[in-house]
Motif scaffolding. Structure first.
Motif, PDB file in Angstrom:
ATOM      1  N   ASP A 127      -2.082   5.762   7.560  1.00 31.16           N
ATOM      2  CA  ASP A 127      -0.889   4.901   7.526  1.00 31.16           C
ATOM      3  C   ASP A 127      -1.162   3.546   8.162  1.00 31.16           C
ATOM      4  O   ASP A 127      -0.699   2.507   7.672  1.00 31.16           O
ATOM      5  CB  ASP A 127       0.276   5.602   8.231  1.00 31.16           C
ATOM      6  N   LEU A 128      -1.901   3.525   9.267  1.00 28.06           N
ATOM      7  CA  LEU A 128      -2.228   2.254   9.916  1.00 28.06           C
ATOM      8  C   LEU A 128      -3.113   1.393   9.018  1.00 28.06           C
ATOM      9  O   LEU A 128      -2.942   0.164   8.945  1.00 28.06           O
ATOM     10  CB  LEU A 128      -2.932   2.519  11.256  1.00 28.06           C
ATOM     11  N   LEU A 129      -4.067   2.027   8.325  1.00 30.28           N
ATOM     12  CA  LEU A 129      -4.922   1.279   7.403  1.00 30.28           C
ATOM     13  C   LEU A 129      -4.119   0.712   6.233  1.00 30.28           C
ATOM     14  O   LEU A 129      -4.378  -0.394   5.755  1.00 30.28           O
ATOM     15  CB  LEU A 129      -6.039   2.191   6.884  1.00 30.28           C
ATOM     16  N   ARG A 130      -3.131   1.473   5.767  1.00 30.32           N
ATOM     17  CA  ARG A 130      -2.271   0.979   4.689  1.00 30.32           C
ATOM     18  C   ARG A 130      -1.513  -0.283   5.108  1.00 30.32           C
ATOM     19  O   ARG A 130      -1.426  -1.254   4.353  1.00 30.32           O
ATOM     20  CB  ARG A 130      -1.278   2.067   4.281  1.00 30.32           C
ATOM     21  N   ILE A 131      -0.955  -0.256   6.309  1.00 33.27           N
ATOM     22  CA  ILE A 131      -0.221  -1.423   6.809  1.00 33.27           C
ATOM     23  C   ILE A 131      -1.161  -2.617   6.953  1.00 33.27           C
ATOM     24  O   ILE A 131      -0.839  -3.738   6.555  1.00 33.27           O
ATOM     25  CB  ILE A 131       0.442  -1.092   8.159  1.00 33.27           C
ATOM     26  N   LEU A 132      -2.351  -2.365   7.519  1.00 35.76           N
ATOM     27  CA  LEU A 132      -3.315  -3.437   7.744  1.00 35.76           C
ATOM     28  C   LEU A 132      -3.742  -4.089   6.437  1.00 35.76           C
ATOM     29  O   LEU A 132      -3.824  -5.324   6.342  1.00 35.76           O
ATOM     30  CB  LEU A 132      -4.540  -2.887   8.482  1.00 35.76           C
ATOM     31  N   ILE A 133      -3.985  -3.290   5.407  1.00 37.62           N
ATOM     32  CA  ILE A 133      -4.508  -3.864   4.169  1.00 37.62           C
ATOM     33  C   ILE A 133      -3.452  -4.697   3.446  1.00 37.62           C
ATOM     34  O   ILE A 133      -3.766  -5.687   2.780  1.00 37.62           O
ATOM     35  CB  ILE A 133      -5.074  -2.757   3.251  1.00 37.62           C
ATOM     36  N   VAL A 134      -2.163  -4.345   3.608  1.00 39.27           N
ATOM     37  CA  VAL A 134      -1.091  -5.166   3.030  1.00 39.27           C
ATOM     38  C   VAL A 134      -1.083  -6.551   3.673  1.00 39.27           C
ATOM     39  O   VAL A 134      -0.988  -7.584   2.994  1.00 39.27           O
ATOM     40  CB  VAL A 134       0.271  -4.472   3.208  1.00 39.27           C
ATOM     41  N   VAL A 135      -1.210  -6.585   5.012  1.00 40.91           N
ATOM     42  CA  VAL A 135      -1.250  -7.862   5.723  1.00 40.91           C
ATOM     43  C   VAL A 135      -2.485  -8.661   5.327  1.00 40.91           C
ATOM     44  O   VAL A 135      -2.438  -9.890   5.178  1.00 40.91           O
ATOM     45  CB  VAL A 135      -1.217  -7.625   7.248  1.00 40.91           C
ATOM     46  N   GLN A 136      -3.621  -7.971   5.126  1.00 42.76           N
ATOM     47  CA  GLN A 136      -4.843  -8.657   4.712  1.00 42.76           C
ATOM     48  C   GLN A 136      -4.681  -9.318   3.337  1.00 42.76           C
ATOM     49  O   GLN A 136      -5.138 -10.436   3.120  1.00 42.76           O
ATOM     50  CB  GLN A 136      -6.018  -7.673   4.698  1.00 42.76           C
ATOM     51  N   TYR A 137      -4.041  -8.621   2.401  1.00 44.81           N
ATOM     52  CA  TYR A 137      -3.807  -9.203   1.075  1.00 44.81           C
ATOM     53  C   TYR A 137      -2.939 -10.454   1.168  1.00 44.81           C
ATOM     54  O   TYR A 137      -3.183 -11.446   0.456  1.00 44.81           O
ATOM     55  CB  TYR A 137      -3.149  -8.169   0.159  1.00 44.81           C
ATOM     56  N   LEU A 138      -1.925 -10.436   2.036  1.00 43.93           N
ATOM     57  CA  LEU A 138      -1.082 -11.620   2.227  1.00 43.93           C
ATOM     58  C   LEU A 138      -1.901 -12.794   2.760  1.00 43.93           C
ATOM     59  O   LEU A 138      -1.729 -13.942   2.325  1.00 43.93           O
ATOM     60  CB  LEU A 138       0.066 -11.293   3.187  1.00 43.93           C
ATOM     61  N   SER A 139      -2.800 -12.512   3.711  1.00 46.40           N
ATOM     62  CA  SER A 139      -3.625 -13.584   4.276  1.00 46.40           C
ATOM     63  C   SER A 139      -4.562 -14.175   3.215  1.00 46.40           C
ATOM     64  O   SER A 139      -4.823 -15.385   3.204  1.00 46.40           O
ATOM     65  CB  SER A 139      -4.438 -13.053   5.463  1.00 46.40           C
ATOM     66  N   LEU A 140      -5.053 -13.333   2.304  1.00 51.28           N
ATOM     67  CA  LEU A 140      -5.919 -13.832   1.234  1.00 51.28           C
ATOM     68  C   LEU A 140      -5.177 -14.809   0.324  1.00 51.28           C
ATOM     69  O   LEU A 140      -5.758 -15.800  -0.145  1.00 51.28           O
ATOM     70  CB  LEU A 140      -6.446 -12.653   0.401  1.00 51.28           C
TER      71      LEU A 140
END
Length: 502
Positions: A127-140
């Motif tokens: 679940d933590l990795l899921r949240i992190l990857i969503v934020v990473q996509y926004l930063s991209l």
């Protein structure tokens, strides 16, 4: 020394810098995505635990350090040109969190590879990795917009160079003077003033960053202590390898149940009693996974002296486990280590801090009188009560009983007597002793009496009829009839009770 201001160079290469930052961020996003895919696959059972180690590399550290350095440089440029710069502070925070999360995930991958990771921990990481990857996509998205020079407000491409407004001063030469106390002091004072002004202008945002970092720090500390590297206490439940465990208690002793020394004088035994249950059918526990850790020394369980500690419970010897079953694990330990901290470790990742009680240090003797209830829950038996209600001494007793032959009921009677002495009939109430009344007395009690001011010990043999449940009939020394005091001394390891009948 003559130096040239770097701002003009940074402005001219503004888009390239953001494209580079996008590339580095894309690598980190793919790294997190691969780890997430493994966790998803492992939960679904589509990947093997042996694949976990292939996801562990340390190249991400170089990428994160380089990304943070670039963000700091761009932040300095935006501050100099008085442009919005919060994006770069958020990116720095994101890179830091990405590094922490990857490192934590690596710990989980290592645990999966060598043993078993608890389901709740596995789901938490996912679940933590899921949240992190969503934020990473926004930063991209933000980085590619900056890198291509796309203006969202006007919805067309503009030159960031013009927006930043490069002028001659951005590339002018400045003289760097080394030495001179007054010049250095002025620069220090000016730096302090500028830092103060910056704090006053941005203190709300600074406080927000501090709070976020504190929350993240506390959360990561809690996650590490309560989930990843949790140290359990006795009586706490934990799961691993399709078993549920609870360390009920632990003891230190060098003696058997009768008080005789076991083994040599330089070693004692640490006995750890564990309630174990198997999840889904009978299983055999690999006892080599149960380790006692004292400082840097590790000890495996031993069954060599199992018969000497039967009163503590059943020593585990590869029995099949189903349901809840209590087993004892014995460890032979040097006496010099008995005062050091002890931990029981299962399968390398489950740690239980032990608080062993010495069974060789006797507590003060507790006295009870006829009719008092003796509670045995604080002994190694763990439960049970006992009460002597009354007693009677005779040469013989007549015992009546009912029996049935071919559907007809009859009453029988026979005499209970001793060829060596008297018969002692004790009416008893007992509960949860795990054995019949005479077995309890023969294992843990001695019969004592006082005659003419001196204390003696009497033999006692079982004369109890098989269907008699209200107490015991015992063959005893004939001198008990003249004794001024009669008692049972009950000793259960380090607990001693003196129960007076008279």
């Amino acid at each position: 020394m003559i130096l040239r201001k770097p701002y003009g160079f940074l402005i001219r290469h503004f888009k390239f810098i953001h494209l580079l930052l996008f590339t580095l961020s894309f690598y980190l996003t793919m790294k997190v995505n691969l780890i997430l895919q493994f966790y998803n696959g492992f939960i679904q059972g589509s990947v093997s635990k042996l694949d976990a180690v292939s996801y562990i590399t340390n190249y991400y550290i170089i990428v994160i350090v380089l990304s943070i350095a670039i963000c700091l440089v761009v932040y300095a440029l935006m501050r100099y040109k008085k442009k919005p710069r919060i994006l770069y502070l958020l990116l720095i925070l994101l890179y830091f969190l990405t590094g922490v999360m990857i490192q934590v995930s690596y710990g989980g991958l290592h645990t999966i590879y060598i043993s078993v990771l608890e389901v709740k921990t596995l789901l938490l990481y996912r679940d933590l990795l899921r949240i992190l990857i969503v934020v990473q996509y926004l930063s991209l998205i933000f980085l590619i917009i900056r890198g291509l020079g796309f203006d969202i407000k006007k919805f067309n491409f503009v030159k960031d160079l013009e927006e930043l407004g490069e002028d001659v001063s951005d590339s002018e030469e400045v003289e760097l003077t080394v030495g001179g106390t007054e010049v250095a002091q002025r620069k220090i004072h000016r730096g302090i003033r500028e830092l103060k002004y910056y704090y006053l202008e941005n203190k709300a945002f600074i406080y927000l960053i501090i709070i976020v970092l504190l929350v993240i720090g506390i959360s990561m500390f809690t996650l590490d202590k309560e989930v990843i590297h949790k140290v359990y206490g006795e009586k706490e439940n934990f799961s691993s390898d399709n078993f549920n465990f609870q360390v009920v208690d632990s003891y230190i002793t060098a003696r058997d149940s009768k008080g005789a020394m076991v083994g040599d004088l330089e070693h004692s035994f640490v006995a750890v009693r564990i309630m174990i249950s198997s999840r889904g059918g009978e299983r055999v526990l690999e006892d080599a996974n149960v380790i006692l850790k004292i400082k840097s020394n590790s000890y495996s369980s031993s069954v060599r002296y199992a018969n000497y500690f039967s009163d503590l419970g059943t020593v585990y010897q590869k029995q099949k486990i189903s349901g809840n079953q209590l087993y004892v694990f014995l460890f032979s330990v040097s006496n010099s280590e008995l005062s050091d901290e002890m931990k029981m470790i299962y399968s390398d990742d489950k740690v239980v801090l032990l608080k062993p009680v010495s069974l060789d240090e006797r507590s003060s003797t507790k006295s009870l009188n006829l009719g008092n209830e003796l509670n045995l829950s604080d002994t190694v038996l763990g439960s049970g009560t006992l009460k002597f209600k009354s007693y009677e001494l005779k040469d013989k007793f007549s015992y009546s009983y009912d029996y049935e032959v071919r559907g007809q009921k009859f009453k029988g009677e026979y005499s209970i007597q001793s060829g060596q002495g008297l018969i002692l009939n004790v009416l008893m109430e007992s509960n949860q002793l795990g054995m019949d009344n005479f077995s309890f007395l023969s294992n843990y009690a001695t019969l004592g009496y006082t005659l003419d001011g001196k204390d003696y010990t009497s033999f006692f043999y079982d004369k109890t009829p098989g269907n008699y449940k209200d107490g015991v009939y015992l063959s005893v020394n004939k001198d008990l009839d003249k004794a001024s005091r009669i008692w049972f001394s009950i000793q259960i390891r380090n607990k001693e009770y003196k129960y007076y009948l008279k």
